[in-house]
Enzyme design. Structure first.
Site, short mmCIF file in Angstrom:
data_model
loop_
_atom_site.label_atom_id
_atom_site.label_comp_id
_atom_site.label_asym_id
_atom_site.label_seq_id
_atom_site.Cartn_x
_atom_site.Cartn_y
_atom_site.Cartn_z
CE LYS A 76 -8.02 1.60 3.40
NZ LYS A 76 -6.32 2.31 4.50
CB CYS A 78 -4.29 -1.28 4.35
SG CYS A 78 -3.58 -1.84 6.53
CD GLU A 102 -2.91 1.39 2.42
OE1 GLU A 102 -4.10 1.88 2.49
OE2 GLU A 102 -1.91 0.39 3.86
#
Length: 289
Positions: free
Chosen positions: A115, A152, A42
């Site tokens: 995300k 993540c 990431e």
């Protein structure tokens, strides 16, 4: 289809060109070992800047079409014939997102995923920088299979993995930045982190790749030592390749996606799903009377 996936991990500095060059070096190493899909961690263009609340860090963002890493590594993907999911800091007009760009093996951008789950905790102040993603979960038909990618904090949510599986993913990938907890030096979540994703692989009966960063990064108010331990799990959740917590690494594993599909369908977990009973998942808690 036999597909070789790769997980990479590396330390990052404030030299963006160096970070991109190091990412390219790892991609080339992975491709040299037969990898078709290579996952980089990431936000690899810089250190993990979310340790602090600093408005100046917004200057690190750019539109996807102007992003230096995407432009450079898309050419590498085309040259090597590999698929590269790339995690970047996106600016679009007045909004900022933690964005995944899916680059296919011909260098073409298939689309983006923003995300969905944005954390906020000591040393991980992502809500200061990123709006919650507005793309919904994504699965892309690439040259080397249908790939689903969460970023993540997304990896802690079984709903994300299951949604991508229901959308037809054959492999789950998670670029990551996770390490020590500044507020509690005794807290070590690395194995909890890994077991959570092993569960996603096992429950959805498909391989999973996780790439984390390494090294200690100093912010204005705290430092984080990243866990590394990038890994690849098979369709039963077993870890088949594992890095340590400090070494720059390239891991590879090969899967027969057709054989995995046959195993998944024979196991029956998707046949026996009951979406009609899953209404409570649409609420944050029990509705008030």
């Amino acid at each position: 289809m036999r597909v070789t996936v790769a997980a990479t991990q590396m330390a990052c500095s404030w030299d963006q060109d160096e970070n991109i060059a190091n990412a390219e070096r790892l991609v080339r190493e992975a491709a040299g070992r037969g990898a078709n899909v290579v996952l980089i961690q990431e936000l690899f263009e810089t250190p993990y800047f979310c340790k602090d609340h600093l408005a100046s860090h917004f200057e690190l963002a750019s539109p996807v079409e102007e992003n230096a890493a995407v432009g450079h590594l898309a050419a590498v993907a085309r040259e090597l014939g590999v698929v590269l999911p790339l995690s970047v800091f996106e600016r679009t007009h007045n909004a900022y997102f933690n964005t995944l760009v899916m680059v296919d093996a011909d260098g073409a951008t298939l689309g983006i995923y923003r995300k969905s789950h944005i954390p906020e905790s000591p040393g991980y102040h992502e809500k200061f920088y990123f709006s919650p993603g507005d793309t919904g979960f994504k699965v892309w038909p690439t040259r080397f299979g249908r790939l689903g990618v969460g970023v993540c904090w997304d990896q802690w949510f079984p709903e994300c993995a299951r949604a991508m599986a229901v959308m037809g993913a054959e492999v789950l990938l998670y670029p990551t930045a996770i390490g020590s907890e500044p507020q509690d030096s005794s807290l070590d979540s690395r194995w909890h982190w890994q077991r959570t994703m092993q569960g996603h692989a096992a429950a959805n009966v498909m391989p999973l790749v996780a790439s984390n960063r390494i090294g200690t990064e100093q912010g204005e108010k705290c430092a984080i030592t990243f866990y590394g331990h990038s890994f690849i799990a098979d369709h039963t959740g077993e870890v088949v390749a594992q890095a340590d917590d400090r070494t720059e690494s390239v891991l590879t594993a090969t899967f027969d996606l057709d054989a995995v599909r046959r195993y998944r369908h024979a196991w029956g977990v998707f046949r026996d799903r009951r979406p009609d009973l899953y209404g409570p998942l649409l609420s944050l808690g029990e509705p008030r009377a």
